[in-house]
Design a protein around this motif. Sequence first.
Motif, PDB file in Angstrom:
ATOM      1  N   LEU A  20      11.850  69.522  37.821  1.00  0.00           N
ATOM      2  CA  LEU A  20      13.248  69.231  37.510  1.00  0.00           C
ATOM      3  C   LEU A  20      14.081  69.104  38.770  1.00  0.00           C
ATOM      4  CD1 LEU A  20      13.835  71.585  34.417  1.00  0.00           C
ATOM      5  CD2 LEU A  20      13.786  69.087  34.400  1.00  0.00           C
ATOM      6  N   LYS A  21      13.824  69.971  39.745  1.00  0.00           N
ATOM      7  CA  LYS A  21      14.581  69.909  40.998  1.00  0.00           C
ATOM      8  C   LYS A  21      14.260  68.621  41.759  1.00  0.00           C
ATOM      9  CE  LYS A  21      14.834  74.952  41.497  1.00  0.00           C
ATOM     10  NZ  LYS A  21      14.397  76.136  42.278  1.00  0.00           N
ATOM     11  N   GLU A  22      12.984  68.234  41.742  1.00  0.00           N
ATOM     12  CA  GLU A  22      12.601  67.004  42.438  1.00  0.00           C
ATOM     13  C   GLU A  22      13.227  65.776  41.791  1.00  0.00           C
ATOM     14  OE1 GLU A  22       8.396  66.855  42.505  1.00  0.00           O
ATOM     15  OE2 GLU A  22       8.181  68.345  44.116  1.00  0.00           O
ATOM     16  N   GLU A  23      13.427  65.823  40.451  1.00  0.00           N
ATOM     17  CA  GLU A  23      14.016  64.701  39.727  1.00  0.00           C
ATOM     18  C   GLU A  23      15.546  64.743  39.748  1.00  0.00           C
ATOM     19  OE1 GLU A  23      12.418  62.117  38.361  1.00  0.00           O
ATOM     20  OE2 GLU A  23      10.492  62.905  39.036  1.00  0.00           O
ATOM     21  N   GLY A  24      16.120  65.808  40.284  1.00  0.00           N
ATOM     22  CA  GLY A  24      17.568  65.884  40.407  1.00  0.00           C
ATOM     23  C   GLY A  24      18.267  66.551  39.243  1.00  0.00           C
ATOM     24  N   PHE A  25      17.588  67.440  38.544  1.00  0.00           N
ATOM     25  CA  PHE A  25      18.191  68.112  37.390  1.00  0.00           C
ATOM     26  C   PHE A  25      18.242  69.628  37.617  1.00  0.00           C
ATOM     27  CE2 PHE A  25      16.100  64.269  35.746  1.00  0.00           C
ATOM     28  CZ  PHE A  25      17.211  63.609  35.225  1.00  0.00           C
ATOM     29  N   CYS A  26      18.760  70.015  38.777  1.00  0.00           N
ATOM     30  CA  CYS A  26      18.823  71.440  39.116  1.00  0.00           C
ATOM     31  C   CYS A  26      19.687  72.230  38.145  1.00  0.00           C
ATOM     32  CB  CYS A  26      19.365  71.605  40.543  1.00  0.00           C
ATOM     33  SG  CYS A  26      18.382  70.767  41.812  1.00  0.00           S
ATOM     34  N   ASP A  27      20.704  71.581  37.578  1.00  0.00           N
ATOM     35  CA  ASP A  27      21.628  72.295  36.689  1.00  0.00           C
ATOM     36  C   ASP A  27      20.953  72.777  35.408  1.00  0.00           C
ATOM     37  OD1 ASP A  27      23.575  71.773  38.521  1.00  0.00           O
ATOM     38  OD2 ASP A  27      24.400  70.028  37.455  1.00  0.00           O
ATOM     39  N   TYR A  49      15.899  63.912  20.772  1.00  0.00           N
ATOM     40  CA  TYR A  49      16.434  64.732  19.680  1.00  0.00           C
ATOM     41  C   TYR A  49      16.441  66.212  20.061  1.00  0.00           C
ATOM     42  CZ  TYR A  49      16.382  67.313  15.284  1.00  0.00           C
ATOM     43  OH  TYR A  49      16.645  68.218  14.295  1.00  0.00           O
ATOM     44  N   ASP A  50      15.373  66.662  20.728  1.00  0.00           N
ATOM     45  CA  ASP A  50      15.310  68.062  21.151  1.00  0.00           C
ATOM     46  C   ASP A  50      16.421  68.398  22.144  1.00  0.00           C
ATOM     47  OD1 ASP A  50      13.006  68.461  19.613  1.00  0.00           O
ATOM     48  OD2 ASP A  50      11.725  67.737  21.229  1.00  0.00           O
ATOM     49  N   LEU A  51      16.724  67.447  23.015  1.00  0.00           N
ATOM     50  CA  LEU A  51      17.768  67.702  24.015  1.00  0.00           C
ATOM     51  C   LEU A  51      19.157  67.778  23.380  1.00  0.00           C
ATOM     52  CD1 LEU A  51      16.595  65.329  26.907  1.00  0.00           C
ATOM     53  CD2 LEU A  51      16.196  67.785  26.671  1.00  0.00           C
ATOM     54  N   ARG A  52      19.372  66.985  22.334  1.00  0.00           N
ATOM     55  CA  ARG A  52      20.695  66.922  21.715  1.00  0.00           C
ATOM     56  C   ARG A  52      20.935  68.043  20.697  1.00  0.00           C
ATOM     57  NH1 ARG A  52      23.303  61.826  22.084  1.00  0.00           N
ATOM     58  NH2 ARG A  52      22.074  60.191  23.064  1.00  0.00           N
ATOM     59  N   SER A  53      19.870  68.483  20.041  1.00  0.00           N
ATOM     60  CA  SER A  53      20.019  69.424  18.932  1.00  0.00           C
ATOM     61  C   SER A  53      19.850  70.866  19.406  1.00  0.00           C
ATOM     62  CB  SER A  53      18.981  69.112  17.851  1.00  0.00           C
ATOM     63  OG  SER A  53      17.673  69.240  18.372  1.00  0.00           O
ATOM     64  N   PRO A  54      20.264  71.823  18.579  1.00  0.00           N
ATOM     65  CA  PRO A  54      20.056  73.234  18.936  1.00  0.00           C
ATOM     66  C   PRO A  54      18.573  73.520  19.134  1.00  0.00           C
ATOM     67  CG  PRO A  54      21.562  73.030  17.081  1.00  0.00           C
ATOM     68  CD  PRO A  54      20.947  71.680  17.294  1.00  0.00           C
ATOM     69  N   VAL A  60      26.107  66.288  28.146  1.00  0.00           N
ATOM     70  CA  VAL A  60      26.398  65.163  29.044  1.00  0.00           C
ATOM     71  C   VAL A  60      25.433  64.027  28.721  1.00  0.00           C
ATOM     72  CG1 VAL A  60      26.636  64.410  31.438  1.00  0.00           C
ATOM     73  CG2 VAL A  60      27.171  66.777  30.804  1.00  0.00           C
ATOM     74  N   LEU A  61      25.962  62.925  28.211  1.00  0.00           N
ATOM     75  CA  LEU A  61      25.125  61.826  27.769  1.00  0.00           C
ATOM     76  C   LEU A  61      24.317  61.219  28.910  1.00  0.00           C
ATOM     77  CD1 LEU A  61      24.263  59.924  25.488  1.00  0.00           C
ATOM     78  CD2 LEU A  61      26.242  58.498  26.010  1.00  0.00           C
ATOM     79  N   GLY A  62      24.950  61.073  30.074  1.00  0.00           N
ATOM     80  CA  GLY A  62      24.236  60.493  31.205  1.00  0.00           C
ATOM     81  C   GLY A  62      23.050  61.335  31.624  1.00  0.00           C
ATOM     82  N   ASP A  63      23.224  62.657  31.649  1.00  0.00           N
ATOM     83  CA  ASP A  63      22.106  63.538  31.996  1.00  0.00           C
ATOM     84  C   ASP A  63      20.993  63.452  30.969  1.00  0.00           C
ATOM     85  OD1 ASP A  63      23.484  64.280  34.214  1.00  0.00           O
ATOM     86  OD2 ASP A  63      24.104  66.249  33.461  1.00  0.00           O
ATOM     87  N   ILE A  64      21.377  63.351  29.696  1.00  0.00           N
ATOM     88  CA  ILE A  64      20.359  63.244  28.632  1.00  0.00           C
ATOM     89  C   ILE A  64      19.513  61.990  28.832  1.00  0.00           C
ATOM     90  CG2 ILE A  64      20.020  62.898  26.158  1.00  0.00           C
ATOM     91  CD1 ILE A  64      22.518  64.582  25.675  1.00  0.00           C
ATOM     92  N   LYS A  65      20.179  60.858  29.088  1.00  0.00           N
ATOM     93  CA  LYS A  65      19.459  59.600  29.250  1.00  0.00           C
ATOM     94  C   LYS A  65      18.581  59.612  30.498  1.00  0.00           C
ATOM     95  CE  LYS A  65      21.076  57.577  25.593  1.00  0.00           C
ATOM     96  NZ  LYS A  65      20.177  57.239  24.461  1.00  0.00           N
ATOM     97  N   ARG A  66      19.132  60.120  31.610  1.00  0.00           N
ATOM     98  CA  ARG A  66      18.348  60.149  32.855  1.00  0.00           C
ATOM     99  C   ARG A  66      17.156  61.095  32.745  1.00  0.00           C
ATOM    100  NH1 ARG A  66      23.586  59.363  34.985  1.00  0.00           N
ATOM    101  NH2 ARG A  66      24.037  61.600  34.867  1.00  0.00           N
TER     102      ARG A  66
END
Length: 320
Positions: A20-27, A49-54, A60-66
């Motif tokens: 995740l850190k290498e791909e830029g998703f440290c948050d 679906y897993d990312l959007r749902s509980p 953040v839509l952009g983070d979800i897509k990336r």
Amino acid sequence: FLGPNLFVRRWTPKHVAKWLKEEGFCDYVDLLCNKHRLDGTSLLALSEYDLRSPPLELKVLGDIKRLMVSIRKLQKQNIDVLEELGVPFDGLSPSSSGSNLDWLCNGDQGRDCDSTDTAPVGEEYNHNQYTNGKYKQQMRRLDPEYWKTVLSSVYVVFVFGFTSFVMVIVHERVPDMRTYPPLPDIFLDSVPRIPWAFAMAEACGVILCNIWLLVLLLHKHRSILLRRMCSLMGTVFMLRCITMFVTSLSVPGQHLQCSGKMYGDMWAKLQRAVAIWSGFGMTLTGVHTCGDYMFSGHTVVLTMLNFFVTECEWLLFQQL
């Protein structure tokens, strides 16, 4: 550190955190790896679906897509691993764990439209399409179930015959105009009578019926539409029979020449009922009836045909 992609399924949450850190998703390291202990296998099975749902509920839509783009690249490199795990991969993302939920572009849930055939029959849904930024549901393939269509057709034919017989009974009970004059009506009493209006209403009904038959002929779900039409029409006319028989209204206008007629024995009543049934109860076919003022059959037919033509014609253009 991570090793070749073939060993993604052996990754621990620490390996996923590194990826995740290498791909830029440290948050999202703390949420995905520390809180939910996402390892290599669960990462490959992850869907949008897993990312959007509980319980994740990324906002953040952009983070979800990336993030999904990165996950799909990883999934594409490990298709054999997905097959071994039994996780289907359609080129976009794994299925949402059997869920039938789709998602709009704004992150809201989109569910299947309610219909009488709620479960998919024969085929599953195609991928979602978007038109002008709006979700467009793909048509599913439905089982025509011809036996239901035949049953509903027999039902509506029986109800029409029963309605004709009830109209004969009601005609015999029509109130005498000299004792029960037409009921006062502020609007109708103020508007001059149009002699050709009733015939024009029947002509409109014939035109709508022909349009409906054309739509029915061209529609791929004609069997389903026909049985729905027959079921609704038969049920409404059955209710019409009850209201006509229970309540007899006076003749609505002086221009109508209606008086109670006695048809004698049961055979004469049946002959009159067959004449009404074969003529569809229309004056255009030479049928003249009295007493069915409580529940207008012409209004029922015009309204039902209009609804079915307007709605099903739109669906027909959608499928073309």
